[in-house]
Design an enzyme around this catalytic site. Structure first.
Site, PDB file in Angstrom:
ATOM      1  N   SER A 207       3.596 -14.419  23.195  1.00  9.57           N
ATOM      2  CA  SER A 207       1.510 -14.684  22.362  1.00  9.57           C
ATOM      3  C   SER A 207       1.064 -13.657  22.644  1.00  9.57           C
ATOM      4  CB  SER A 207       1.844 -15.800  21.437  1.00  9.57           C
ATOM      5  OG  SER A 207       2.806 -16.768  21.105  1.00  9.57           O
TER       6      SER A 207
ATOM      7  N   SER B 153      -2.238 -20.266  17.814  1.00  5.61           N
ATOM      8  CA  SER B 153      -1.167 -19.021  17.852  1.00  5.61           C
ATOM      9  C   SER B 153       0.055 -19.153  16.879  1.00  5.61           C
ATOM     10  CB  SER B 153      -0.343 -18.804  19.234  1.00  5.61           C
ATOM     11  OG  SER B 153      -0.163 -18.115  20.057  1.00  5.61           O
TER      12      SER B 153
ATOM     13  N   LYS C  62      -0.239 -10.935  20.004  1.00  3.38           N
ATOM     14  CA  LYS C  62      -1.221 -11.541  18.825  1.00  3.38           C
ATOM     15  C   LYS C  62      -2.241 -10.891  19.089  1.00  3.38           C
ATOM     16  CE  LYS C  62       1.026 -15.447  17.216  1.00  3.38           C
ATOM     17  NZ  LYS C  62       2.475 -16.062  17.795  1.00  3.38           N
TER      18      LYS C  62
END
Length: 436
Positions: A62, A117, A65
């Site tokens: 993640s 997230s 992101k």
């Protein structure tokens, strides 16, 4: 008695020396780093402070992101309305529970993206910006290349495991560094929690996004007082990943960590590595915009001061004894003839290299510190100066004067002989005529 006092004094002395050495070692001790890929850099200068397998590709999870947020912030306004399509609510993994047909602002989706997230938020942003995940990934990769992250390949906006979805610690640090320069990214990433007042769950419960960054969270076992911004990541395939920025006084350090199997070891070591960086390195401004770095000599009578076009920072390695007091600054640039050129104050004259103790550290532009017009009068003056300043000018003048004097003497001598000859001829004529 004296021997006993001497022994006591010696024991105290050597104990103090040992304690100082231990303290010194601890101050600059390097922490245990659990991640397979690590890159620590100074945010202002980009200088690497520490690296480990920094160009080896790993799955970013993640931390992907961070790039998704960058694209959203640069392609959209925070108030843009996003109607949720069919696919984002079906995203695997973490989510905030968005539903098809709901309307969120970009800012609301970014809270869900960076705090919780949310993979659903990532896919909603991607479809809104580019129409599909595939097209959005192209934008992500273009931006990565623009930032110098040339060993990165994004396949989706969330970081879910996918063949070819890879980055390196070096590349991730560059991306994190860039994101940290965006005030909206920092503000959202620092928010402890966000309440979706207009978007309760379908059962009526309140919807919140909570910050899960362990270095920023209060009452976390890993809370780090210099933490500024960051993004966590985890999948079974990628293991734990983390990208973060820490700020202490005026110093900013960026860290990227990939493929850590020990979560506790990762987040314990991150703060310690930042401390190591702050203790061993110091970034200072060594050049201020407008500083005179050199003089450009147009001719023997005219020089133009060359001024720095920008501020320059340099990261000193304190452990190696580097400091701002023992550096020698200089510049090198390709010389060119500007003697017949009009120059405006502030005009860039040279692209130069800035050197510290003879070693290049960066490129810098050199601007003119004065204006100078090239006119016909200046051209004549330069021509005269060029002639008069020539090393052969004075000998040439002397030689010329001597030649002129010789010529004059010769002419006068010839004239004198001619007058003498005419005089003798006339006298002879008169004598002959009068029978002298």
């Amino acid at each position: 008695m004296k021997k006993r006092l001497f022994k006591t004094f010696a024991l105290v002395f050597f104990s103090a020396i040992l304690l100082l050495n231990i303290t010194s070692v601890n101050t600059f001790a390097f922490p245990n780093i659990c991640s397979e890929g690590v890159y620590l850099m100074d945010a202002k200068t980009g200088q690497v402070l520490y690296e480990k397998n920094s160009d080896v590709q790993y799955m970013p999870a993640s931390t992907t992101k961070v790039m998704t947020a960058i694209i959203a912030l640069e392609k959209c306004n925070l108030t843009d309305q996003v109607t949720i399509g069919e696919n984002p609510p079906k995203a695997d993994g973490s989510s905030i529970g968005i539903e098809q047909g709901e309307v969120y602002t970009i800012e609301e989706l970014l809270y869900g993206l960076l705090l919780e997230s949310g993979n659903d938020c990532a896919e909603a942003i991607a479809e809104h910006v580019a129409g599909s995940i595939e097209e959005f990934a192209k934008l992500m990769n273009e931006k990565a290349k623009e930032l110098g992250s040339t060993n990165t390949s994004f396949k989706n906006p969330s970081g879910l495991t996918e063949d070819g979805h890879l980055t390196t610690a070096h590349d991730l640090a560059l991306i994190m560094r860039y994101a940290s320069q965006n005030p909206d990214f920092v503000r959202i990433s620092q928010t402890p929690s966000y309440f979706y007042e207009n978007h309760p769950y379908s059962n009526g419960n309140e919807k919140w996004a909570s910050n899960h960054n362990p270095l920023l969270k209060e009452n976390s076992a890993y809370t780090y007082k210099y933490a500024y911004t960051g993004k966590t990541g985890y999948t079974v395939a990628a293991n734990h990943s983390y990208a973060a920025v820490a700020v202490k006084d005026d110093q900013e350090i960026v860290g990227a960590f990939l493929n850590a199997t020990d979560k506790d070891g990762l987040y314990t070591g991150v703060g310690q590595l930042f401390d190591w960086g702050f203790e061993n390195f110091k970034t200072e401004k060594i050049v201020t915009t407008g500083d005179k770095l050199d003089d450009y000599q147009i001719d023997d009578s005219t020089t133009i001061p060359l001024l720095a076009d920008d501020d320059v920072y340099y990261t000193f390695n304190l452990a190696n004894g580097e400091n701002i007091d023992n550096i020698n600054l200089s510049v090198t640039y390709e010389n060119k003839d500007l003697s017949k050129t009009s120059i405006k104050k502030g005009e860039t004259l040279f692209n130069a290299s800035l050197l510290i103790n003879g070693n290049k550290i960066c490129d810098i532009k050199l601007d003119s510190g004065e204006s100078r017009k090239y006119t016909a009068e200046v051209a004549v003056k330069n021509t005269v100066n060029s002639i008069t300043n020539n090393k052969y000018f004075i000998p040439g003048v002397i030689t010329g004067i001597i030649l002129i004097i010789i010529i004059i003497i010769i002419i006068l001598s010839i004239r004198k002989r001619k007058r003498r000859k005419r005089f003798l001829a006339r006298r002879s004529y008169i004598r002959n005529k009068h029978n002298f």
